[in-house]
Design an enzyme around this catalytic site. Sequence first.
Site, mmCIF file in Angstrom:
data_model
loop_
_atom_site.group_PDB
_atom_site.id
_atom_site.type_symbol
_atom_site.label_atom_id
_atom_site.label_comp_id
_atom_site.label_asym_id
_atom_site.label_seq_id
_atom_site.Cartn_x
_atom_site.Cartn_y
_atom_site.Cartn_z
ATOM 1 N N GLY A 10 0.836 -1.216 0.000
ATOM 2 C CA GLY A 10 0.000 0.000 0.000
ATOM 3 C C GLY A 10 0.858 1.248 0.000
ATOM 4 O O GLY A 10 0.529 2.260 0.626
ATOM 5 N N ASN A 84 0.793 -2.825 5.184
ATOM 6 C CA ASN A 84 0.063 -1.563 5.378
ATOM 7 C C ASN A 84 -1.174 -1.434 4.493
ATOM 8 O O ASN A 84 -2.130 -0.754 4.868
ATOM 9 C CB ASN A 84 1.020 -0.386 5.113
ATOM 10 C CG ASN A 84 0.285 0.912 4.883
ATOM 11 O OD1 ASN A 84 -0.182 1.561 5.819
ATOM 12 N ND2 ASN A 84 0.124 1.288 3.611
ATOM 13 N N TYR A 149 -14.648 -3.869 8.637
ATOM 14 C CA TYR A 149 -13.289 -3.316 8.793
ATOM 15 C C TYR A 149 -12.742 -3.627 10.188
ATOM 16 O O TYR A 149 -11.596 -4.061 10.345
ATOM 17 C CB TYR A 149 -13.362 -1.810 8.557
ATOM 18 C CG TYR A 149 -12.053 -1.061 8.671
ATOM 19 C CD1 TYR A 149 -11.107 -1.119 7.657
ATOM 20 C CD2 TYR A 149 -11.787 -0.266 9.786
ATOM 21 C CE1 TYR A 149 -9.915 -0.402 7.753
ATOM 22 C CE2 TYR A 149 -10.603 0.455 9.882
ATOM 23 C CZ TYR A 149 -9.667 0.384 8.866
ATOM 24 O OH TYR A 149 -8.491 1.094 8.959
ATOM 25 N N LYS A 153 -9.388 -5.748 11.210
ATOM 26 C CA LYS A 153 -8.272 -5.140 11.942
ATOM 27 C C LYS A 153 -8.038 -5.834 13.291
ATOM 28 O O LYS A 153 -6.902 -5.914 13.759
ATOM 29 C CB LYS A 153 -8.518 -3.639 12.133
ATOM 30 C CG LYS A 153 -8.483 -2.849 10.822
ATOM 31 C CD LYS A 153 -7.107 -2.943 10.164
ATOM 32 C CE LYS A 153 -6.984 -2.066 8.935
ATOM 33 N NZ LYS A 153 -5.619 -2.099 8.364
HETATM 34 P P1 NAI Z 1 -5.167 4.862 1.520
HETATM 35 O O1 NAI Z 1 -6.506 4.478 1.018
HETATM 36 O O2 NAI Z 1 -4.714 6.278 1.379
HETATM 37 O O3 NAI Z 1 -4.054 3.904 0.853
HETATM 38 C C1 NAI Z 1 -4.245 2.526 0.806
HETATM 39 C C2 NAI Z 1 -3.132 1.859 0.043
HETATM 40 O O4 NAI Z 1 -3.400 0.448 -0.007
HETATM 41 C C3 NAI Z 1 -3.004 2.341 -1.398
HETATM 42 O O5 NAI Z 1 -1.629 2.351 -1.744
HETATM 43 C C4 NAI Z 1 -3.721 1.237 -2.172
HETATM 44 O O6 NAI Z 1 -3.230 1.084 -3.507
HETATM 45 C C5 NAI Z 1 -3.361 0.019 -1.354
HETATM 46 N N1 NAI Z 1 -4.277 -1.089 -1.575
HETATM 47 C C6 NAI Z 1 -5.606 -1.156 -1.288
HETATM 48 N N2 NAI Z 1 -6.103 -2.338 -1.682
HETATM 49 C C7 NAI Z 1 -5.076 -3.045 -2.210
HETATM 50 C C8 NAI Z 1 -4.955 -4.339 -2.796
HETATM 51 N N3 NAI Z 1 -6.013 -5.180 -2.914
HETATM 52 N N4 NAI Z 1 -3.731 -4.731 -3.241
HETATM 53 C C9 NAI Z 1 -2.669 -3.909 -3.146
HETATM 54 N N5 NAI Z 1 -2.720 -2.683 -2.601
HETATM 55 C C10 NAI Z 1 -3.904 -2.250 -2.146
HETATM 56 O O7 NAI Z 1 -5.144 4.399 3.034
HETATM 57 P P2 NAI Z 1 -4.290 4.939 4.296
HETATM 58 O O8 NAI Z 1 -5.127 5.878 5.047
HETATM 59 O O9 NAI Z 1 -2.934 5.327 3.880
HETATM 60 O O10 NAI Z 1 -4.229 3.592 5.164
HETATM 61 C C11 NAI Z 1 -3.120 2.719 5.163
HETATM 62 C C12 NAI Z 1 -3.360 1.635 6.216
HETATM 63 O O11 NAI Z 1 -3.539 2.246 7.485
HETATM 64 C C13 NAI Z 1 -4.630 0.809 5.948
HETATM 65 O O12 NAI Z 1 -4.391 -0.536 6.321
HETATM 66 C C14 NAI Z 1 -5.640 1.449 6.883
HETATM 67 O O13 NAI Z 1 -6.662 0.552 7.236
HETATM 68 C C15 NAI Z 1 -4.758 1.809 8.053
HETATM 69 N N6 NAI Z 1 -5.309 2.851 8.913
HETATM 70 C C16 NAI Z 1 -5.586 4.102 8.418
HETATM 71 C C17 NAI Z 1 -6.092 5.084 9.262
HETATM 72 C C18 NAI Z 1 -6.395 6.461 8.798
HETATM 73 O O14 NAI Z 1 -6.961 7.235 9.601
HETATM 74 N N7 NAI Z 1 -6.067 6.847 7.571
HETATM 75 C C19 NAI Z 1 -6.367 4.788 10.678
HETATM 76 C C20 NAI Z 1 -6.030 3.454 11.087
HETATM 77 C C21 NAI Z 1 -5.529 2.525 10.221
#
Ligand code: NAI
Length: 241
Positions: A10, A84, A149, A153
Amino acid sequence: MNDRTVIVTGASRGIGEAIARDLAAAGYNLALVARGGEALAALAAELGAGCRAYPCDISRWDEVERTVAAVNADFGAIYGLVNNAGMTRDGLLMRMTPEQWQAPLDVNLNGTFFFTRAVTPLMMRARQGRLINISSVIGLTGNAGQANYAASKAGIIALTKSVAKELGGRNVTCNAVAPGFIATDMTADLPEKVKTAMLEQIPLKRFGEGRDVAGVVRFLLSPEASYITGQTLVVDGGMVV
Ligand code: NAI
């Protein structure tokens, strides 16, 4: 500087991109994984030698297996894995379809398992490795509208503890990071009212940034963290205590 190789999934945007930038600055070689697209290739090119892009759908075992084999062939060894990549498919339970329930489990939980499973033989043979799984405070507290979700998690935290117990004897650690509200594309679309209400619950009075999570990931990869395993580090400005 060090030349150890770390896989970051990610990595094309948000928290994953912040982690990639932070680890590149710390001298790690990086294998950047995301579903594909220009952002991933552009970031790998920007971060320069020692950094390569690997388009891969993490919810597919065949693609994950192929990606890890390619990273191992390109870099020779894999020291760290940061699981991630993640997604949300929010909705109230009453209206949640089976497909909606399944989607975050396929990506968040299965994807984390698939990558962990694929790198584990390499780390066990090397008798060293660092596995870091990005969970969420929602996996600890639950959240209305996010049963799917939250379950994915929470599953990551239980997976983390189990892997820590299985691999500790081979000097492979496994920890989770549970971010609170981090300003990324994932949270950008939330209504202002919701954001204001959330801010009131954060003692540090600001939303987190990708680099707040990245610094903790860098610590968990460092020699200073070598005696920490099976833990979940909460990075949420004090929201959940
Ligand atoms: P985002 O939506 O900005 O980025 C997600 C990334 O994961 C992107 O690079 C996307 O291409 C990749 N991705 C999604 N599905 C995929 C798949 N099937 N195969 C390969 N890559 C895939 O999300 P963000 O906010 O950067 O979140 C990153 C991590 O942190 C996630 O696991 C999210 O659940 C977790 N998180 C985020 C929070 C937030 O407030 N933004 C809070 C707590 C956890």
